[in-house]
Design a protein around this motif. Structure first.
Motif, PDB file in Angstrom:
ATOM      1  N   LEU A 133       5.976  47.220  27.853  1.00 17.43           N
ATOM      2  CA  LEU A 133       7.573  47.655  29.231  1.00 17.43           C
ATOM      3  C   LEU A 133       8.755  47.577  28.867  1.00 17.43           C
ATOM      4  CD1 LEU A 133       5.976  50.018  31.444  1.00 17.43           C
ATOM      5  CD2 LEU A 133       6.492  48.549  32.863  1.00 17.43           C
ATOM      6  N   LEU A 173       7.508  54.937  35.764  1.00 14.87           N
ATOM      7  CA  LEU A 173       8.446  53.966  34.737  1.00 14.87           C
ATOM      8  C   LEU A 173       8.434  53.860  33.465  1.00 14.87           C
ATOM      9  CD1 LEU A 173       7.632  50.546  36.538  1.00 14.87           C
ATOM     10  CD2 LEU A 173       9.507  51.258  36.709  1.00 14.87           C
ATOM     11  N   PRO A 182       9.092  53.963  29.551  1.00 12.07           N
ATOM     12  CA  PRO A 182       9.695  52.895  28.609  1.00 12.07           C
ATOM     13  C   PRO A 182      10.841  53.043  27.843  1.00 12.07           C
ATOM     14  CG  PRO A 182       7.168  53.571  28.005  1.00 12.07           C
ATOM     15  CD  PRO A 182       7.794  54.398  29.375  1.00 12.07           C
ATOM     16  N   GLU A 224      12.632  52.344  24.989  1.00 14.03           N
ATOM     17  CA  GLU A 224      12.469  51.549  23.229  1.00 14.03           C
ATOM     18  C   GLU A 224      14.049  50.912  23.001  1.00 14.03           C
ATOM     19  OE1 GLU A 224      12.606  53.400  19.675  1.00 14.03           O
ATOM     20  OE2 GLU A 224      13.078  55.654  20.395  1.00 14.03           O
ATOM     21  N   PRO A 249       5.582  55.365  16.156  1.00 11.27           N
ATOM     22  CA  PRO A 249       4.693  55.832  16.678  1.00 11.27           C
ATOM     23  C   PRO A 249       3.731  56.857  16.217  1.00 11.27           C
ATOM     24  CG  PRO A 249       6.587  56.072  18.104  1.00 11.27           C
ATOM     25  CD  PRO A 249       6.822  55.564  16.640  1.00 11.27           C
ATOM     26  N   VAL A 250       4.166  58.353  15.858  1.00  9.04           N
ATOM     27  CA  VAL A 250       3.386  59.145  15.303  1.00  9.04           C
ATOM     28  C   VAL A 250       2.943  58.758  13.848  1.00  9.04           C
ATOM     29  CG1 VAL A 250       3.177  61.482  14.809  1.00  9.04           C
ATOM     30  CG2 VAL A 250       4.080  60.838  16.975  1.00  9.04           C
ATOM     31  N   SER A 260      -1.451  55.884  18.111  1.00  3.91           N
ATOM     32  CA  SER A 260      -0.269  55.917  18.280  1.00  3.91           C
ATOM     33  C   SER A 260       0.466  54.117  18.549  1.00  3.91           C
ATOM     34  CB  SER A 260       0.683  56.538  19.116  1.00  3.91           C
ATOM     35  OG  SER A 260       0.965  58.353  19.211  1.00  3.91           O
ATOM     36  N   PHE A 299       4.574  49.066  23.311  1.00  8.56           N
ATOM     37  CA  PHE A 299       4.453  50.146  24.426  1.00  8.56           C
ATOM     38  C   PHE A 299       4.627  51.725  24.908  1.00  8.56           C
ATOM     39  CE2 PHE A 299       7.842  50.415  22.231  1.00  8.56           C
ATOM     40  CZ  PHE A 299       8.810  51.153  22.913  1.00  8.56           C
ATOM     41  N   GLY A 300       4.376  52.905  23.600  1.00 11.09           N
ATOM     42  CA  GLY A 300       3.722  54.178  23.522  1.00 11.09           C
ATOM     43  C   GLY A 300       2.880  54.120  24.056  1.00 11.09           C
ATOM     44  N   LYS A 301       1.765  53.558  23.962  1.00  7.17           N
ATOM     45  CA  LYS A 301       0.316  53.738  25.060  1.00  7.17           C
ATOM     46  C   LYS A 301      -0.090  52.731  25.885  1.00  7.17           C
ATOM     47  CE  LYS A 301      -2.923  54.616  22.390  1.00  7.17           C
ATOM     48  NZ  LYS A 301      -4.283  55.493  21.861  1.00  7.17           N
ATOM     49  N   HIS A 302       1.535  52.320  26.687  1.00  4.72           N
ATOM     50  CA  HIS A 302       0.775  51.544  28.171  1.00  4.72           C
ATOM     51  C   HIS A 302       0.547  52.131  28.683  1.00  4.72           C
ATOM     52  CE1 HIS A 302       1.232  48.225  31.072  1.00  4.72           C
ATOM     53  NE2 HIS A 302       2.311  48.626  32.088  1.00  4.72           N
TER      54      HIS A 302
END
Lengths: 283, 498
Positions: free
Chosen positions: B103, B124, B126, B128, B147-148, B155, B175-178
């Motif tokens: 995060l 929240l 994120p 980058e 991420p893609v 991701s 963090f993209g998938k958090h």
């Protein structure tokens, strides 16, 4: 034995769907139906058994189930088999978020649906038999990717329908989004859509993508991808089966209908298949 | 296990020294968890030894803003402390690289989720740019993967820092998938929470549901009926077969073996269909509930055995052919080598550890459900630590799984039980650990329950524990080895980013 002979070993394992019904698809528990009957005082509050609040009671006193929130845990059917039943069949994708709620309310606006279909039809008309899909994971649990990937295996072999997955958004006609809409993927998702040629078609695949499912509410997701970009086709399921995904993609392309939107029984399942599908085999 | 954490160290420093001494003595570091309580923040280190997982606690005062980092002495805590920093705002001082992991936030003073504290924080998002991108050196540049991703993948962003061909360094950005799963668990009943546990790491749904259910059953003192315990093993092992076939499929795909990819894809589809026919979900969801299972399999034992026979014959034939395809093996041999000493000191889980000669298997060390009474064929020793041995371990395990499933189905056939699927569960307040061996390795759940509701649940997946090892395996490997190394780990980003 060389690989090429191994490949020939089992003959054709590929489904004929949508040209022909597929027994696996028709028998698959693809959703939950609300048993249509007059509600009585002894019904109690069956909406409480649902862990994702998919069940609600409308102003008319009738029970409704939102397949866009349903994660198919089957608790409602187990607790109240008199009120809920398993829907057999995988043609569960819809063009309008509202029509994921079953049973549909009688005053649902068919005109609006017609407009949606027409608008989508205009956008996909030029695609014909060369359709490229870009998949983006926006916070899935990982199972949705397995089911999307399965479309490429010999059993579903999506290539036979002229549909391909592409690595580059520049080549993509359709954006297939999985996951609950994690905020960390909002930017990359927007950039991907931006990079695609216009017009685009967006499919939200899975209950997570539609409403966030069990992950919602959360500080880290948007409770589905609908708040991140305009969605054209909604495919429920947790995760959606490959047949449901296939139905969603073909629905987006106008090559198949929505199935029986009133929900059907096992008997009707074998009979009913909407017009668009039949033409696949001949084309 | 004690109802409330009382054992352990007085300060974070003593906890650090205690954990370091125990890891030196050969105990396995299995995780570090934090949880907010009314009296402060509990830090809990998990150590596996002698058939148990022992929690070591220290309670930090309510206003604590930092704690002594374990990482300098116990490098395996590297990611755990970064995750705690992100979610709780506690600074691990002495940590070599305390960057955000799950995060990253633009505003470091934003109210954090702080799992264990009642209430859900506002969104929240994120940022980058809160993560440093530091690349130095002549001719060195960064290639972002993701991420893609290029293809249908989960991701995740890998920043490959490279002078052109070699991969001297890799940064993993999760963090993209958090999704804020830990916070989401709070306030759920155990019956609802088990459904969420299935979605922490969707490709290991059964293992996660089992680990969660075991923690609940430990609190309730419930004993799972024998037939239910057998059904649990049946689904857990089918999940393992499907996951290992997925790895074989992805490796074949990376090598461009079209027929092998198609064959393993077909076999995997058959496994998922078998699972679907058994329970109505292709991922075994909704099977495990605290106290047992929801229902007995919908297929007759004789039909399961029949399908298994055909499946096993086909899988083994193709696996033999794959392991005799030189163009394929050349890509795996010596690729992504994980050093045996590192695997041991890190406590590498599942096939990743086993391929480097380190055997941590919850089914063997701390057997659960029907495993204590089932015969597990011993696995041949493997220690090369490369992608090749990781695949060989998976084939060994697939054979073992088929053997286990046969025993289970045979027993279900002979003594189907009286139809009781689940024992009654009355959950007492307290804290408990639950575990299961997922296809990726051991899953550990640290669960706190109060008045029938989950107050804190930390799902530690093997993916989180193992994924950080990707940093360590690129010695001498080049960019085109990347997909093989990633696939050979067989992990899920969802489970790591939670």
């Amino acid at each position: 034995m060389p690989w090429v002979l191994r490949g020939l070993r089992e003959g054709v394992v590929t489904t004929r769907y949508p040209a022909r019904p597929d027994p696996e698809a028709d028998a698959w528990p693809g959703g939950i139906d609300v048993v249509e009957r007059e509600s009585t005082a002894s019904d109690g509050e069956p909406e409480n058994v649902c862990p994702t609040a998919a069940i609600s009671r409308g102003d008319d006193g009738r029970l409704r189930l939102d397949r866009g929130r349903c994660v198919l845990c089957g608790r409602c059917v187990q607790a109240r088999p008199d009120l809920f039943s398993v829907h057999r069949g995988t043609e569960t994708a819809r063009l309008s978020r509202r029509t994921l709620v079953v049973p549909e309310s009688p005053d649902d606006d068919d005109e609006e649906l017609g407009r949606l279909r027409e608008d989508l039809g205009r956008r996909v008309r030029a695609l014909r038999r060369s359709v490229h899909i870009r998949h983006v994971d926006a916070g899935s649990d990982g199972s949705d990717e397995w089911e999307v990937l399965a479309l490429g295996n010999p059993v579903y072999d999506i290539h036979r329908l002229g549909i391909f997955f592409t690595a580059s958004p520049r080549h993509a006609d359709v954006l297939l989004v999985t996951g609950a809409g994690s905020l960390g993927m909002a930017e990359p998702l927007a950039r991907t859509r931006e990079a695609m040629p216009q017009p685009t078609v967006v499919i939200a695949a899975g209950t997570d993508a539609i409403s966030g499912g069990l992950v919602s509410p959360s500080y880290a997701t948007a409770d589905g991808v609908g708040r991140m970009l305009p969605v054209d086709v909604w495919v429920p399921g947790s995760p959606p089966s490959p047949f449901s995904l296939l139905h969603g993609i073909l629905l987006a392309l106008g090559r198949i209908g929505e199935g029986d939107r009133r929900g059907r029984t096992d008997e009707a399942d074998r009979r009913g298949r909407t017009g668009g599908g039949r033409q696949e085999g001949r084309a | 296990m004690s109802a409330e954490p009382v054992t352990g160290a007085a300060t974070a420093e003593t906890l650090r020294d205690e954990v370091a001494a125990r890891v030196r003595d050969g105990q396995r570091f299995a995780g570090l968890s934090a949880g907010l309580t009314p009296d402060g923040v509990d830090l809990t280190a998990l150590l596996a030894h002698d058939g148990t997982v022992e929690p070591l606690d220290v309670r930090l005062p309510p206003m604590a803003t930092r704690f002594a980092s374990l990482t300098p002495l116990v490098p395996a805590a590297f990611w755990y402390e970064r995750a705690i920093r992100d979610l709780f705002g506690l600074e691990p001082y002495g940590h070599p690289r305390p960057d955000p992991l799950l995060l990253p936030l633009e505003d470091p003073s934003a109210p954090l989720p702080r799992p264990g504290k009642p209430g859900m924080p506002d969104d929240l998002p994120p940022d980058e740019f809160a993560l440093p991108r530091v690349v130095t050196g002549p001719g060195l540049f960064t290639i972002p993967h993701g991420p893609v991703r290029s293809g249908v993948f989960e991701s995740v962003e890998y920043l490959v820092e490279t002078p052109g061909e070699d991969i001297p360094r890799l940064q993993i950005r999760l963090f993209g998938k958090h999704r804020g799963i830990e916070k989401r668990f709070e306030g759920m009943t155990p019956y609802d929470a088990v459904l969420l546990a299935e979605r922490v790491e969707g490709i290991a749904s059964v293992a996660h549901a089992l680990a969660f259910a075991h923690a609940v059953e430990r609190l309730a003192g419930a004993a799972v009926p024998r037939p239910a315990a057998l059904v649990r093993v049946l689904h857990a092992e089918l999940e393992r077969v499907a996951n290992h076939l997925d790895v074989a499929l992805k490796l074949s795909d990376a090598a461009g073996l079209a027929v092998a990819t198609a064959r393993f894809g077909t076999h995997k589809e058959r496994v998922l269909r078998l699972v679907g026919a058994l329970c109505g979900s292709r991922f075994g969801r909704g099977v495990v509930v605290p106290g047992g299972v929801t229902a007995m399999p919908r297929l007759a034992p004789i039909e399961i055995l029949d399908r298994l026979d055909r499946l096993q014959a086909a899988v083994e034939g193709d696996a033999r052919a794959l392991m005799a395809t030189p163009s394929f093996l050349d890509r795996l041999r010596g690729t992504g080598r994980l050093d045996g000493a590192l695997a041991r000191s890190h406590g590498a889980l599942g096939p990743v550890g086993r391929a480097s000669g380190f055997h941590a298997d919850a089914r063997v060390e701390r057997p659960y459900d029907a495993y204590p009474h089932l015969a597990m064929t011993p696995l041949p020793p493997r220690a090369a630590g490369d992608a090749m041995d990781r695949l060989k371990v998976r084939w060994d395990e697939v054979g073992q799984s088929f053997h286990l499933i046969r025993q289970v189905v045979q027993e279900l056939r002979e003594s189907p039980g009286d139809g009781t699927c689940a024992a009654p569960v009355h959950v007492e307040d307290g804290r408990a650990l639950g575990w299961a061996e997922a296809p990726q390795g051991e899953v550990l759940y640290l669960l706190r329950v109060r008045q029938g509701r989950v107050t804190r649940c930390d799902p530690r997946s093997a993916s989180f524990h193992n994924l950080v090892l990707l940093h360590e395996v690129f010695n001498g490997d080049i960019l085109t080895d990347f997909p093989f190394i990633e696939a050979s780990f067989g992990l899920s980003v969802a489970g790591a980013a939670r």
